[in-house]
Motif scaffolding. Structure first.
Motif, short mmCIF file in Angstrom:
data_model
loop_
_atom_site.label_atom_id
_atom_site.label_comp_id
_atom_site.label_asym_id
_atom_site.label_seq_id
_atom_site.Cartn_x
_atom_site.Cartn_y
_atom_site.Cartn_z
N SER A 183 0.87 -1.17 0.00
CA SER A 183 0.00 0.00 0.00
C SER A 183 0.91 1.21 0.00
CB SER A 183 -0.88 0.02 1.25
OG SER A 183 -1.77 -1.06 1.23
N LEU A 184 0.66 2.11 -0.93
CA LEU A 184 1.51 3.29 -1.05
C LEU A 184 0.95 4.44 -0.23
CD1 LEU A 184 1.50 1.94 -4.23
CD2 LEU A 184 3.43 3.47 -4.16
N ASP A 185 1.83 5.13 0.45
CA ASP A 185 1.46 6.33 1.20
C ASP A 185 1.41 7.50 0.23
OD1 ASP A 185 1.53 4.92 3.63
OD2 ASP A 185 3.70 5.21 3.78
N PRO A 186 0.30 8.25 0.18
CA PRO A 186 0.24 9.39 -0.73
C PRO A 186 1.27 10.45 -0.38
CG PRO A 186 -1.86 9.06 0.42
CD PRO A 186 -0.90 8.08 0.97
N ALA A 187 1.88 11.04 -1.40
CA ALA A 187 2.84 12.12 -1.17
C ALA A 187 2.14 13.34 -0.60
CB ALA A 187 3.54 12.47 -2.48
N ASP A 188 0.90 13.56 -1.03
CA ASP A 188 0.08 14.66 -0.51
C ASP A 188 -0.76 14.09 0.62
OD1 ASP A 188 -1.70 16.69 0.04
OD2 ASP A 188 -2.51 16.80 -2.00
N GLU A 189 -0.45 14.46 1.85
CA GLU A 189 -1.10 13.86 3.02
C GLU A 189 -2.60 14.13 3.06
OE1 GLU A 189 1.02 14.89 6.56
OE2 GLU A 189 2.88 14.06 5.79
N SER A 190 -3.08 15.13 2.34
CA SER A 190 -4.51 15.40 2.32
C SER A 190 -5.25 14.54 1.29
CB SER A 190 -4.76 16.89 2.04
OG SER A 190 -4.34 17.21 0.73
N SER A 191 -4.51 13.80 0.50
CA SER A 191 -5.13 12.97 -0.53
C SER A 191 -5.82 11.75 0.08
CB SER A 191 -4.06 12.48 -1.53
OG SER A 191 -4.62 11.56 -2.43
N GLN A 192 -6.98 11.44 -0.45
CA GLN A 192 -7.72 10.25 -0.01
C GLN A 192 -7.52 9.10 -0.98
OE1 GLN A 192 -9.38 10.18 2.98
NE2 GLN A 192 -8.37 12.16 3.20
N ARG A 193 -6.65 9.27 -1.95
CA ARG A 193 -6.39 8.26 -2.97
C ARG A 193 -5.79 7.01 -2.33
NH1 ARG A 193 -3.65 9.57 -8.59
NH2 ARG A 193 -4.80 11.44 -8.07
N VAL A 194 -6.33 5.86 -2.68
CA VAL A 194 -5.78 4.58 -2.22
C VAL A 194 -4.98 3.98 -3.37
CG1 VAL A 194 -6.34 2.26 -1.42
CG2 VAL A 194 -7.70 4.21 -0.65
N MET A 195 -3.71 3.71 -3.12
CA MET A 195 -2.83 3.16 -4.16
C MET A 195 -2.14 1.92 -3.64
SD MET A 195 -1.09 6.67 -5.60
CE MET A 195 -0.75 7.34 -3.96
N GLU A 196 -2.09 0.91 -4.49
CA GLU A 196 -1.39 -0.34 -4.17
C GLU A 196 -0.60 -0.77 -5.39
OE1 GLU A 196 -4.52 -2.47 -1.10
OE2 GLU A 196 -4.29 -3.28 -3.10
N VAL A 197 0.44 -1.51 -5.13
CA VAL A 197 1.20 -2.12 -6.21
C VAL A 197 1.63 -3.52 -5.75
CG1 VAL A 197 3.43 -1.15 -5.49
CG2 VAL A 197 3.08 -1.81 -7.87
N ALA A 198 1.53 -4.47 -6.67
CA ALA A 198 1.98 -5.84 -6.39
C ALA A 198 3.04 -6.17 -7.44
CB ALA A 198 0.81 -6.82 -6.47
N PHE A 199 4.09 -6.84 -7.01
CA PHE A 199 5.12 -7.25 -7.96
C PHE A 199 5.77 -8.54 -7.51
CE2 PHE A 199 7.19 -4.43 -4.93
CZ PHE A 199 8.39 -5.07 -4.65
N SER A 200 6.40 -9.21 -8.45
CA SER A 200 7.11 -10.45 -8.14
C SER A 200 8.57 -10.28 -8.52
CB SER A 200 6.49 -11.63 -8.89
OG SER A 200 6.68 -11.49 -10.27
N THR A 201 9.41 -11.10 -7.91
CA THR A 201 10.84 -11.09 -8.23
C THR A 201 11.26 -12.49 -8.61
OG1 THR A 201 11.48 -11.54 -5.94
CG2 THR A 201 11.29 -9.22 -6.59
N ARG A 202 12.25 -12.57 -9.48
CA ARG A 202 12.86 -13.86 -9.86
C ARG A 202 14.20 -13.55 -10.50
NH1 ARG A 202 8.69 -13.07 -13.24
NH2 ARG A 202 9.20 -12.56 -15.39
N ARG A 203 15.04 -14.54 -10.51
CA ARG A 203 16.34 -14.38 -11.16
C ARG A 203 16.12 -14.22 -12.65
NH1 ARG A 203 20.44 -14.86 -7.84
NH2 ARG A 203 20.22 -16.09 -5.97
N GLN A 204 16.96 -13.41 -13.26
CA GLN A 204 16.87 -13.19 -14.70
C GLN A 204 16.97 -14.53 -15.42
OE1 GLN A 204 19.58 -10.21 -16.03
NE2 GLN A 204 18.92 -10.36 -18.15
N GLY A 205 16.05 -14.77 -16.36
CA GLY A 205 16.06 -16.01 -17.13
C GLY A 205 15.20 -17.11 -16.55
#
Length: 127
Positions: free
Chosen positions: A102-124
């Motif tokens: 869950s990302l914290d908004p840069a503008d503290e007055s923002s009510q925007r909810v932001m999330e990002v999901a990602f995966s990691t793996r070795r190249q190849g």
């Protein structure tokens, strides 16, 4: 060479770039942002020359951006101005391959909810 992009409604350039071939025998180019207008100090300027992209915080424009190809090889320049909407930090855990933040908004007055999901793996490695 200088390339200046006009700012609509205001005399003078929005962004003025200066390109110079690198002095060494290797092919390469430096792009220096000479001046800008109306861009917040918290922004990131992203410049693409040909297929290579370099990004720098506006507050750190004290050095040229280096590109592997010469000016004649890049064909076009693309300039994007990016600004921070939110951020989050997570420590790498070798036992995990997927993360959801869950990302914290840069503008503290923002009510925007932001999330990002990602995966990691070795190249190849397969997905």
């Amino acid at each position: 060479q200088r390339f200046c992009s006009p700012l609509r409604g205001i005399s003078g350039p929005l962004l003025c770039l200066c390109t110079a071939a690198v002095a060494s025998g290797m092919a390469g180019m430096e792009v220096e942002v000479l001046r800008y207008h109306g861009i917040p100090e918290t922004s990131v300027i992203s410049i693409r020359a040909g297929s290579t992209r370099r990004q720098v915080n506006v507050s750190s424009l004290d050095r040229p951006l280096k590109f592997p190809g010469g000016p004649e090889q890049c064909g076009t320049f693309k300039v994007d101005v990016l600004d921070l909407l939110g951020s989050a930090r997570v420590a790498f855990d070798p036992s995990e391959s997927e993360y959801c933040l869950s990302l914290d908004p840069a503008d503290e007055s923002s009510q925007r909810v932001m999330e990002v999901a990602f995966s990691t793996r070795r190249q190849g490695e397969p997905r």
